[in-house]
Enzyme design. Structure first.
Site, PDB file in Angstrom:
ATOM      1  N   GLU A  74       7.351 -21.956   7.851  1.00 34.47           N
ATOM      2  CA  GLU A  74       7.842 -21.062   8.904  1.00 34.47           C
ATOM      3  C   GLU A  74       8.910 -21.714   9.778  1.00 34.47           C
ATOM      4  O   GLU A  74       9.518 -21.054  10.613  1.00 34.47           O
ATOM      5  CB  GLU A  74       6.692 -20.594   9.787  1.00 34.47           C
ATOM      6  CG  GLU A  74       6.071 -21.681  10.651  1.00 34.47           C
ATOM      7  CD  GLU A  74       5.019 -21.101  11.605  1.00 34.47           C
ATOM      8  OE1 GLU A  74       5.210 -21.260  12.816  1.00 34.47           O
ATOM      9  OE2 GLU A  74       4.049 -20.499  11.130  1.00 34.47           O
ATOM     10  N   GLU A 116       0.806  -1.218   0.000  1.00 37.24           N
ATOM     11  CA  GLU A 116       0.000   0.000   0.000  1.00 37.24           C
ATOM     12  C   GLU A 116       0.842   1.273   0.000  1.00 37.24           C
ATOM     13  O   GLU A 116       0.315   2.374  -0.225  1.00 37.24           O
ATOM     14  CB  GLU A 116      -0.941   0.001   1.216  1.00 37.24           C
ATOM     15  CG  GLU A 116      -2.068  -1.023   1.068  1.00 37.24           C
ATOM     16  CD  GLU A 116      -2.899  -1.197   2.325  1.00 37.24           C
ATOM     17  OE1 GLU A 116      -2.502  -0.664   3.386  1.00 37.24           O
ATOM     18  OE2 GLU A 116      -3.943  -1.870   2.250  1.00 37.24           O
TER      19      GLU A 116
END
Length: 272
Positions: free
Chosen positions: A112, A81
């Site tokens: 992960e 953004e």
């Protein structure tokens, strides 16, 4: 201090399946109300990290987020953004997620758990000590994130973190840790809830404050935003009308000519 995962602690509520829809919504909302207060307590830590980010970006560095699952996705959302909102290059703020881009939509099993992969992912971007890397992990125990920050520390790269447990292994590794303690989740261990909300709030604070400090906001307006859709073009026109005290037609013509609110203001002021 012993490390206790409050993010995994038992919910303050039980028999959730016996609650009505209204009760569920009300209780979730009551828990959510506590999140901004937890963030407020962490402002001193956030300030220290933001000052570091601003310093690094002013000297030509970049900001990286690394995370897994929800935490990784939130970093990618925040990074993605920045260019449309502040008109900065796409490589100024970069979000990386364990398991690569496919993990944005679907969980990648055991991604992960690699301690080495984050540094491999970061290395593809030609890292330098001008950069700053923020690890995001609600639990503060994600191997991908901890391993990435350890490698950055060894390379002299500034490190920060956003976690929701005190005294976590991640906080011990990060040079500039942020700990937002939101307590047990409504659904036990579902850290996409309060912890995710807290991380989102902190990420908003980091990039918005940094971009204002870097000069990408004038007054309270996003003068460097990309004019990438009709809504944003219309917003740009309204900005010019207000800033320059001109009518809609003149504002529209200025924006069409300069393709930038900032440039339109600058050139109009120079020409008058």
């Amino acid at each position: 201090m012993d490390f206790i995962k409050t993010t995994e602690a038992d919910s303050n509520y039980n028999q959730l399946e016996q609650m009505s829809v209204n009760q569920l919504l009300t209780n979730i909302n009551n828990e959510d109300k506590t999140v901004p207060l937890a963030v407020e307590k962490a402002i001193p830590q956030i300030e220290i990290l933001v000052n570091q980010v601003v310093t690094k970006l002013k000297t030509g560095g970049r900001l990286f987020y690394i995370g897994a699952g929800t935490s990784g996705r939130l970093g990618i959302v925040d990074a993605s953004e920045c260019p449309p909102t502040f008109g900065v290059p796409h490589n100024l703020v970069i979000g990386l997620i364990a398991g690569g881009d496919q993990a944005i939509r679907k969980a990648v099993e055991f991604a992960e758990d690699s301690k080495e992969q984050a540094w491999k992912d970061l290395s593809a971007h030609n890292m330098s000590n001008k950069d700053v890397v923020i690890g995001i992990a609600a639990s503060g125990t994600t191997p991908y994130v901890i391993g990435g920050l350890k490698a950055c520390n060894e390379q002299g790269i500034s490190t920060g973190c956003i976690t929701c447990n005190i005294n976590s292994p991640l906080s011990q590794v990060a040079k500039f840790p942020i700990e937002v303690v939101v307590g047990p989740e409504f659904v036990t261990g579902s850290s996409r809830m309060k912890a995710g909300t807290a991380q989102k709030l902190v990420l908003n604070m980091i990039t918005t404050t940094t971009m204002i400090q870097l000069g990408h906001v004038k007054g309270n307006k996003m003068v460097d935003m990309q004019l990438s859709n009709n809504k944003l073009v219309d917003r740009g026109i309204k900005m010019l009308m207000k800033e320059l005290s001109i009518d809609k037609e003149n504002a529209k013509n200025l924006l069409n000519k300069y393709k930038s609110v900032r440039l339109a203001i600058k050139n109009y002021n120079h020409g008058n």
